[in-house]
Design a protein around this motif. Structure first.
Motif, PDB file in Angstrom:
ATOM      1  N   ALA A   1     -60.049 -27.539 -35.400  1.00  0.00           N
ATOM      2  CA  ALA A   1     -58.969 -28.345 -35.972  1.00  0.00           C
ATOM      3  C   ALA A   1     -57.653 -27.586 -36.024  1.00  0.00           C
ATOM      4  CB  ALA A   1     -59.358 -28.824 -37.381  1.00  0.00           C
ATOM      5  N   ASN A   2     -57.740 -26.265 -36.291  1.00  0.00           N
ATOM      6  CA  ASN A   2     -56.536 -25.455 -36.438  1.00  0.00           C
ATOM      7  C   ASN A   2     -56.796 -24.082 -35.829  1.00  0.00           C
ATOM      8  OD1 ASN A   2     -54.316 -23.945 -37.282  1.00  0.00           O
ATOM      9  ND2 ASN A   2     -54.219 -24.908 -39.299  1.00  0.00           N
ATOM     10  N   VAL A   3     -56.141 -23.825 -34.701  1.00  0.00           N
ATOM     11  CA  VAL A   3     -56.372 -22.569 -33.975  1.00  0.00           C
ATOM     12  C   VAL A   3     -56.061 -21.355 -34.838  1.00  0.00           C
ATOM     13  CG1 VAL A   3     -55.634 -21.196 -31.988  1.00  0.00           C
ATOM     14  CG2 VAL A   3     -56.006 -23.645 -31.729  1.00  0.00           C
ATOM     15  N   SER A   4     -55.094 -21.480 -35.722  1.00  0.00           N
ATOM     16  CA  SER A   4     -54.720 -20.337 -36.564  1.00  0.00           C
ATOM     17  C   SER A   4     -55.810 -19.977 -37.566  1.00  0.00           C
ATOM     18  CB  SER A   4     -53.404 -20.616 -37.291  1.00  0.00           C
ATOM     19  OG  SER A   4     -53.549 -21.702 -38.189  1.00  0.00           O
ATOM     20  N   ASN A   5     -56.770 -20.874 -37.781  1.00  0.00           N
ATOM     21  CA  ASN A   5     -57.875 -20.608 -38.705  1.00  0.00           C
ATOM     22  C   ASN A   5     -59.143 -20.153 -37.986  1.00  0.00           C
ATOM     23  OD1 ASN A   5     -56.376 -21.301 -40.958  1.00  0.00           O
ATOM     24  ND2 ASN A   5     -57.042 -23.435 -40.956  1.00  0.00           N
ATOM     25  N   MET A   6     -59.032 -19.880 -36.705  1.00  0.00           N
ATOM     26  CA  MET A   6     -60.180 -19.479 -35.905  1.00  0.00           C
ATOM     27  C   MET A   6     -60.458 -17.981 -36.080  1.00  0.00           C
ATOM     28  SD  MET A   6     -60.687 -20.690 -31.965  1.00  0.00           S
ATOM     29  CE  MET A   6     -59.322 -19.678 -31.411  1.00  0.00           C
ATOM     30  N   SER A   7     -61.722 -17.593 -35.889  1.00  0.00           N
ATOM     31  CA  SER A   7     -62.094 -16.172 -35.884  1.00  0.00           C
ATOM     32  C   SER A   7     -63.337 -16.003 -35.026  1.00  0.00           C
ATOM     33  CB  SER A   7     -62.345 -15.649 -37.304  1.00  0.00           C
ATOM     34  OG  SER A   7     -63.437 -16.330 -37.904  1.00  0.00           O
ATOM     35  N   PHE A   8     -63.712 -14.740 -34.804  1.00  0.00           N
ATOM     36  CA  PHE A   8     -64.856 -14.416 -33.945  1.00  0.00           C
ATOM     37  C   PHE A   8     -65.810 -13.481 -34.679  1.00  0.00           C
ATOM     38  CE2 PHE A   8     -60.965 -14.733 -31.356  1.00  0.00           C
ATOM     39  CZ  PHE A   8     -61.261 -15.891 -30.645  1.00  0.00           C
ATOM     40  N   VAL A   9     -67.084 -13.656 -34.421  1.00  0.00           N
ATOM     41  CA  VAL A   9     -68.114 -12.728 -34.893  1.00  0.00           C
ATOM     42  C   VAL A   9     -69.021 -12.402 -33.716  1.00  0.00           C
ATOM     43  CG1 VAL A   9     -70.198 -12.507 -36.297  1.00  0.00           C
ATOM     44  CG2 VAL A   9     -68.108 -13.384 -37.333  1.00  0.00           C
ATOM     45  N   ALA A  10     -69.266 -11.109 -33.505  1.00  0.00           N
ATOM     46  CA  ALA A  10     -70.155 -10.652 -32.423  1.00  0.00           C
ATOM     47  C   ALA A  10     -71.188  -9.702 -33.015  1.00  0.00           C
ATOM     48  CB  ALA A  10     -69.351  -9.952 -31.331  1.00  0.00           C
ATOM     49  N   PHE A  11     -72.440  -9.862 -32.571  1.00  0.00           N
ATOM     50  CA  PHE A  11     -73.472  -8.936 -33.036  1.00  0.00           C
ATOM     51  C   PHE A  11     -74.448  -8.637 -31.915  1.00  0.00           C
ATOM     52  CE2 PHE A  11     -74.787 -13.208 -34.259  1.00  0.00           C
ATOM     53  CZ  PHE A  11     -76.141 -13.279 -33.971  1.00  0.00           C
ATOM     54  N   VAL A  12     -75.056  -7.453 -32.015  1.00  0.00           N
ATOM     55  CA  VAL A  12     -76.019  -6.976 -31.023  1.00  0.00           C
ATOM     56  C   VAL A  12     -77.396  -6.958 -31.668  1.00  0.00           C
ATOM     57  CG1 VAL A  12     -76.710  -5.041 -29.566  1.00  0.00           C
ATOM     58  CG2 VAL A  12     -74.281  -5.606 -29.823  1.00  0.00           C
TER      59      VAL A  12
END
Length: 274
Positions: free
Chosen positions: A238-249
């Protein structure tokens, strides 16, 4: 000599697709073993995966626990996996049925640490805190840009020992989603529903295989492996500015060895001990 008999009663609850009540206080004792940082190793963070629903009356217990984790600024990265169930719909539903089946999840709320460890008392940060360690043999750093509706994300993984059979999972999350939350707990002042509740770290897309992750190669001591993802911004954001990423191994058993999260347009350094 008189014998005093102690009787113990155990209540067994059947888990079903409806909400599970467990509104209790934390009486656990921390089992954390104090470790000293080892130079050259990485900080170990914790992954929290919260299987939840806006319709789920006991899910605010886990939401409260995540708030406590964040208030204490613990090195943990929450992911809220919203689910619909039967006639109960959720506007942020994510198709995670295969993942739930692999973990034997059959009711909500359900909260897991590092993918496979049950967060038993999910109203308290104690178990999360106990999973955070100063030393682990792989670190993660994220670099990302968003331009013209395209995500360009580099997941960098560095190793200080030899690994094999590792898998990478990468999530796209969104904060600031407003929708009423059903609540049958005492948390959030017992309000029911919690009107205009702000749902954060909501899972919107997975850039890898959700259940098994994507295989990593070249995971030897001293190596840095970089996985690049160049993809359109998910249509449900809905709002690109509220996006984030999580990466795990994950290791071969599906346990998360380490995890890292980042906002867009951020270049991270490895969390390496001096």
């Amino acid at each position: 000599m008189r014998k005093i008999l102690f009787a113990a009663i155990t209540f067994l609850g059947l888990i079903n697709v409806s909400c599970i009540s467990n509104d209790w206080e934390d009486n656990s004792v921390s089992s954390e073993i104090i470790e000293q940082p080892i130079s050259g190793k990485f900080l170990k963070n914790v992954l929290i995966e919260d299987y939840t629903g806006t319709w789920c009356q006991y899910c605010p217990r886990v939401l409260h626990g995540i708030e406590q984790v964040q208030n204490q600024q613990l090195r943990a990265y929450p992911v809220s996996i919203h689910r619909s169930s039967g006639s109960f719909s959720d506007p942020y539903n994510f198709n995670a049925l295969a993942l739930e089946q692999s973990l034997d999840i059959s009711g909500y709320p359900a909260a897991k640490l590092n993918r496979r460890t049950q967060w038993s008392n999910s109203s308290s940060p104690t178990e999360v805190k106990n999973q955070i360690k100063p030393n682990v043999d792989l670190g993660i750093a994220l670099n990302s840009t968003i331009s013209g509706g395209t995500i360009n994300l580099d997941v960098n993984i560095k190793f200080v020992s030899n690994f094999s059979d590792l898998k990478l999972v990468v999530y796209v999350l969104e904060d600031g989603l407003i929708y009423n939350q059903v609540n049958a707990t005492s948390y959030f002042n017992g309000q029911n529903p919690i009107v205009n509740f702000e749902h954060n770290h909501v899972l919107r897309a997975c850039l890898t295989d959700l259940v098994n992750g994507d295989a990593l190669i070249g995971t030897n001591a001293g190596a840095i492996v970089t996985k690049n993802f160049t993809v359109p911004v998910p249509a449900n954001i809905a709002n690109v500015s509220n996006m984030s990423f999580v990466a795990f191994v994950m290791d071969a058993s599906g346990n998360a060895i380490n995890v890292r999260g980042a906002a867009p347009n951020v270049t991270q350094a490895f969390q390496i001990n001096p």
